[in-house]
Design an enzyme around this catalytic site. Structure first.
Site, PDB file in Angstrom:
ATOM      1  N   CYS A  81       0.800  -1.226   0.000  1.00 38.16           N
ATOM      2  CA  CYS A  81       0.000   0.000   0.000  1.00 38.16           C
ATOM      3  C   CYS A  81       0.830   1.271   0.000  1.00 38.16           C
ATOM      4  CB  CYS A  81      -0.956  -0.013   1.193  1.00 38.16           C
ATOM      5  SG  CYS A  81      -2.097  -1.409   1.161  1.00 38.16           S
TER       6      CYS A  81
ATOM      7  N   HIS B 243      -2.452   8.648   6.026  1.00 38.89           N
ATOM      8  CA  HIS B 243      -2.820   7.368   5.405  1.00 38.89           C
ATOM      9  C   HIS B 243      -4.301   7.114   5.656  1.00 38.89           C
ATOM     10  CE1 HIS B 243      -2.177   3.388   3.763  1.00 38.89           C
ATOM     11  NE2 HIS B 243      -2.731   2.842   4.836  1.00 38.89           N
TER      12      HIS B 243
ATOM     13  N   GLU C  23      -0.816   6.110  13.426  1.00 39.05           N
ATOM     14  CA  GLU C  23      -0.483   7.368  12.750  1.00 39.05           C
ATOM     15  C   GLU C  23      -0.494   8.550  13.698  1.00 39.05           C
ATOM     16  OE1 GLU C  23      -1.453   8.613   8.492  1.00 39.05           O
ATOM     17  OE2 GLU C  23      -3.158   7.397   9.107  1.00 39.05           O
TER      18      GLU C  23
ATOM     19  N   LYS D  37      -8.958   8.740   1.943  1.00 37.86           N
ATOM     20  CA  LYS D  37      -9.610   7.435   1.794  1.00 37.86           C
ATOM     21  C   LYS D  37     -11.058   7.476   2.264  1.00 37.86           C
ATOM     22  CE  LYS D  37      -5.301   4.827   2.175  1.00 37.86           C
ATOM     23  NZ  LYS D  37      -4.403   6.001   2.395  1.00 37.86           N
TER      24      LYS D  37
ATOM     25  N   HIS E 269      -9.535   2.926  -0.497  1.00 39.91           N
ATOM     26  CA  HIS E 269      -8.131   2.531  -0.452  1.00 39.91           C
ATOM     27  C   HIS E 269      -7.786   1.745  -1.713  1.00 39.91           C
ATOM     28  CE1 HIS E 269      -4.265   1.410   0.730  1.00 39.91           C
ATOM     29  NE2 HIS E 269      -4.475   0.961   1.961  1.00 39.91           N
TER      30      HIS E 269
ATOM     31  N   PHE F 256       0.971  -3.231   4.255  1.00 43.03           N
ATOM     32  CA  PHE F 256       1.182  -4.586   4.744  1.00 43.03           C
ATOM     33  C   PHE F 256       2.643  -4.978   4.528  1.00 43.03           C
ATOM     34  CE2 PHE F 256      -3.468  -6.174   4.069  1.00 43.03           C
ATOM     35  CZ  PHE F 256      -3.872  -5.373   5.126  1.00 43.03           C
TER      36      PHE F 256
END
Length: 422
Positions: free
Chosen positions: A169, A309, A320, A341, A346, A405
């Site tokens: 990602c 993110h 975060e 997002k 996403h 990930f």
């Protein structure tokens, strides 16, 4: 004199809007593009929604041969690439092709076409041995994501470094960071970079279902993605592409190019901890932020906006928030933060590049897009997350971050360049 990388052209294929103008209109309005999945029958799945792009390849100028040959993700990249090329004002035919490169980010490559061809070749999974005679002649290109980077190379005539960056990602952020490093080291003068992804297929949906990472608010998909909200229950998948023309600063100035911003700093770290797990203290993301800030030679007070993110999972949002506090100190509380997002879902390897383009337009327009669907802030996420409504503000430096990930954490600093008028 050190070589600096600046952005001189952008193009976007996004949920809710094709082209940078439509994409920006959606972000500035705080409008969500998530909806029930229409690409396939999602009724058997736990999460049945996504942020789909209303993309018609014929309307966007692709030929029938291109449509037959290219995976949907590659189609996105070509269309966004054409817009970015036009936006840059560069005459690519006049460039030295060996000083022109491509760096494209993608997490899952041509997943849609691969799954489609497996279904056909295996007779919907009934045959253990797949019969390749039923496959399309372009199957090899679907197996090799580098084929998408090659399409962009064909588009602009690039004969320099042409690569795919695949770091989950963070791919769409890391590809642009890698491109900036190629320019800084002198390998190229112009790089076509960014990310593309069309992951909305049954195999992707079920993978996120199994790890229970996606939202189950199927009855209200428009409000399903709720970063930093205490009622959030997971992410919403998306698709799209953003392509960026990166150019060496003096090369751009010499031709009087419009410069959106400079990539002033970039860094990436890995937590070497867990495929999907994150330390709650945000240490690895904070280290990436600190390294990017050091490279940019900026103090925390110079950051006017943080593009988060913001996946909409409790683990990520808290990680975060801790990282921003750890890296920026007290200034984190005074810095507007928002997550795209919440509006465009996403899109895995494309999202980092879409977030870069949105951040560039925030600098250009003097407007910070909001975090949609943020009605009840999580007490553990106590920063200024610009809820619901966009905010006017002059922004000279943006921090944009990504988390992927595998433990990947990336950070980039985008800075306004003086005397950069169109």
């Amino acid at each position: 004199m050190s070589r600096r990388a600046v952005i001189t052209g952008v193009g976007a294929v996004a949920p809710g809007g094709i082209g940078k103008k439509a994409y920006w209109d959606l972000l500035a309005a705080g409008r969500s593009a998530t909806r029930s999945i229409t690409h396939f029958d999602a009724s058997p799945y736990r999460s049945r929604m996504a942020a789909e792009a209303d993309f018609d390849p014929v309307r966007e100028g692709l030929t029938q041969q291109e449509i037959r040959r290219l995976d949907r993700a590659a189609q996105f990249a070509v269309v966004a690439g054409r817009e970015a090329v036009a936006d840059s004002g560069l005459t690519f035919a006049k460039l030295d092709p060996t000083r022109l490169g491509v760096a494209l980010g993608s997490a899952v490559g041509c997943t849609t076409s691969l799954e489609r061809e497996y279904i056909v070749g295996s007779d919907v999974g009934n045959k253990w041995e797949v019969d390749q005679t039923y496959a399309v002649p372009h199957l090899y290109d679907y197996f090799t994501p580098s084929s998408m980077a090659a399409e962009l190379a064909y588009l602009v005539g690039a004969e320099g470094p042409v690569n795919v960056v695949s770091t989950g990602c963070t791919s769409g952020l890391d590809s642009v960071g890698y491109a900036a490093e190629l320019i800084a080291e002198g390998t190229a003068d112009v790089i076509v970079t960014g990310g593309t992804e069309a992951p909305l297929s049954p195999i992707t949906v079920v993978c996120f279902d199994v790890i229970r990472a996606s939202s189950t608010r199927n009855d209200d998909p428009n409000t399903a993605c709720r970063p930093f909200d205490k009622t959030r229950d997971g992410l919403v998948l998306g698709e799209g592409s953003a392509i960026i023309i990166l150019e060496e600063l003096e090369h751009a100035r010499k031709r009087g190019a419009h410069i959106y911003a400079e990539i002033a700093g970039f860094a990436s770290r890995c937590n070497a901890y867990h495929m999907t797990g994150l330390h709650p203290d945000g240490k690895e993301m904070a280290e990436a932020i600190n390294a990017a800030m050091t490279q940019a030679k900026l103090e925390s007070e110079a950051i006017g906006y943080i593009n988060a993110h913001g996946s909409g999972t409790k683990q990520n949002d808290r990680h975060e928030t801790a990282a921003f506090k750890r890296s920026l100190g007290q200034h984190a509380y005074a810095t507007p933060v928002s997550g795209f997002k919440s509006m465009i879902g996403h899109s895995l390897g494309a999202i980092g590049s879409l977030e870069i383009v949105g951040s560039l337009l925030a600098i250009e327009e003097g407007v910070i897009p909001p975090t949609a669907n943020l009605h009840e802030p999580d007490p553990e996420c106590d920063l200024d997350y610009v809820p619901l409504v966009a905010r006017e503000a002059q922004v000279d430096a943006v921090l944009t971050v990504g988390s992927g990930f595998g433990g990947f954490q990336s950070a980039m600093v985008l800075r306004r360049v003086e005397e950069a008028g169109r």
